[in-house]
Design an enzyme around this catalytic site. Structure first.
Site, short mmCIF file in Angstrom:
data_model
loop_
_atom_site.label_atom_id
_atom_site.label_comp_id
_atom_site.label_asym_id
_atom_site.label_seq_id
_atom_site.Cartn_x
_atom_site.Cartn_y
_atom_site.Cartn_z
N ASP A 44 -17.76 43.16 54.16
CA ASP A 44 -18.41 42.99 52.88
C ASP A 44 -18.06 44.16 51.96
OD1 ASP A 44 -20.81 41.94 51.12
OD2 ASP A 44 -21.19 44.07 51.44
N GLU A 116 -15.89 37.52 55.63
CA GLU A 116 -16.05 38.96 55.44
C GLU A 116 -15.72 39.71 56.72
OE1 GLU A 116 -19.35 39.36 51.88
OE2 GLU A 116 -20.09 39.34 53.93
#
Lengths: 253, 253
Positions: A44, A116
Site C-alpha cells: 500500500d 497491493e
C-alpha cells in the site's frame, strides 16, 4: 485450483527471485498463517508513493490538493480491483474454504489487498526500482486518460465548477420528499438551475447521495443543451421523475 | 535572516546536486510562488513508504494493524516537528512577512510540512535510495526506542490491556459532573477499578478527553501500587480531585 504463478509473473513483467513472496502475496488470511496482510501494508505504501511520484512528474503545474485528489482516486479500492482484474489476479488467489464458497475471489477488497501485497512482494524481492517499474507499467494506460480537472471530483463539485465557469448562479438543492421509516429512508432531491431552465429530480438513501445523483443529472441536462452560455437555448419540454427535466420557457434575454 | 543551506545539508548528511530544490523545500507559500507544497506532497509519501519499510524490517512478527499504528505515530505532525527541531529547520525557513511576525517558524505544522518537503526534494534530486538514507538517519534514534506494544495507543486502550493482562474486570467510566454552557462544557469523569481499589477523577472539554485523562491517572495509580496482581496491596488513603485516588479498603481475599 489456482493457476501457475509463472503466468502472473509474465502479466506483471517481473520474475521473482524468491517466488514464495509472490505466493504469500496471493494468500488470504483465511487460507493459511503465512498470509498477505503484512505485505499489503508494505505494498500500500510503495503504491501510494509510486503513484505520487508518477503524478508529480506527469502534472508539473497542478497543485498539491489536486495531486492528492488524483492519487486518492487512482489508488482507491475500485481502481485497484480493476487492475487486479486485468491481471486475472483472482485465478491465483489462495483463499480458505469459506471465502472460496462465498465468492471471495471476486470481492473487490480481497482483490485490491492482494494486488497491493503483490507490489509489496516485488519491493521486498528486488527493491524500490523494480516495484516502481511494475506499478508504473500497470498505471501507464490509466494515466494517459487522467483528466486532472475532473478525476475524483464528486458531481456537486463538478456542477458547481461548470456553472462558475459560465458565471451562472449556483444550483439550488431542495429535498422534495422523503419515504420510509427513520433508519431506512430514501430522499428525493431537486436540483434547480433557473438560469439554464434546468430542474432535475433524483433519489438516494441519504440526502447527500440524492444531491449527488441530482447533480449528475443536471450536468447531463446542461451538456445536452450544447455549449451555450445560458442565454440562448432550444426550448424543450419534458417532465419525468429521476430524469433530466428542462422546464420549457422562452429565454427572457 | 535565514542560515546557509550548507549547514542544513550537513545536518541531513546529504549534499544536493540542485540546491534550488532544498531552497524550495524550505519556502512557505506565504513567501513566494515557488513554494514547498508540491514537494511536501511528494515528501509525505516517500516518508510514509520509508517508515513503513523500516518498521516492516525491524518488527518481523507484528501484524499489519500494529505496523499501521506505529507508522501513524512516527509520521504524525508532532513527531515530524520534533525531528525538524533537531535539524534546527526553523532557522532555514523562508516565510512571508505575516507568518514571520506571527511566529510561523515555530509552528509545528509549518515545520512538519517543510521537513516532508525536504525529504521530497532529496528524492527528486537523487532518487529513492538517497531519500531512504536521509529519512532512515533521522529515524534511527527514534526507532531504537519504539515499543510496538504501547506506542501510539491511547490511555484507555493501554489501561484495558493492562487490566486484561492481569485478568481484572474492565474499568468503569462515569460522568460525575458537567460544567458550563452547552457549547463550552467541561466534563468530569470518574474511572473506577474496584478490584484494585482505584478510583480517579479527571476533567476534559469532552467526555472522551476526560475519560482518556482519567485512564492516564488510573494507569499511574496502578503502577504506583507496584507489580501486584490485585490481590494484595498496601492500604492507602487519599482523596483529591483530578489526582489518583486509591480508596482504602482491606483486601477481601
Amino acid at each position: 485450483m489456482t493457476s501457475s504463478l509463472a503466468s502472473l509473473e509474465s502479466a506483471l513483467d517481473y520474475t521473482f527471485q524468491d517466488i514464495s513472496l509472490l505466493e504469500q502475496a496471493v494468500t488470504h488470511r483465511s487460507h493459511s498463517a503465512r498470509h498477505n496482510e503484512r505485505l499489503e501494508f508494505l505494498g500500500d505504501s510503495v503504491l501510494n508513493f509510486t503513484v505520487a511520484a508518477l503524478l508529480f512528474k506527469r502534472f508539473a503545474r497542478i497543485d498539491e490538493g489536486d495531486l492528492s485528489r488524483l492519487r486518492a482516486n487512482l489508488v482507491k479500492q475500485a481502481s485497484l480491483a480493476d487492475i487486479a482484474q486485468k491481471l486475472s489476479l483472482s485465478q491465483y488467489l489462495r483463499l480458505g474454504e469459506g471465502e472460496l464458497k462465498s465468492g471471495g475471489f471476486r470481492r473487490p477488497s480481497i482483490l485490491a489487498d492482494a494486488l497491493e501485497a503483490v507490489f509489496g512482494a516485488v519491493f521486498l524481492d528486488s527493491g524500490f526500482d523494480a516495484a516502481h517499474k511494475v506499478i508504473a507499467r500497470q498505471y501507464a494506460p490509466i494515466l494517459v486518460h487522467v483528466d486532472p480537472k475532473t478525476l475524483g471530483k464528486d458531481p456537486k463539485t463538478l456542477l458547481q465548477e461548470l456553472l462558475q465557469g459560465r458565471r451562472i448562479a449556483l444550483p439550488v438543492y431542495t429535498v422534495v420528499a422523503t419515504h420510509g421509516a427513520a433508519h431506512n429512508q430514501t430522499f428525493e432531491v431537486e436540483c434547480a438551475i433557473p438560469k439554464l431552465e434546468v430542474k432535475v429530480l433524483a433519489g438516494g438513501t441519504s440526502r447527500r447521495a440524492a444531491e449527488q445523483s441530482a447533480a449528475t443529472l443536471a450536468i447531463a441536462a446542461i451538456e445536452a443543451q450544447g455549449p451555450g452560455k445560458g442565454t440562448r437555448r432550444r426550448p424543450r419540454k419534458s417532465a419525468q421523475l429521476s430524469l433530466p427535466v428542462a422546464v420549457s420557457q422562452e429565454s427572457s434575454t
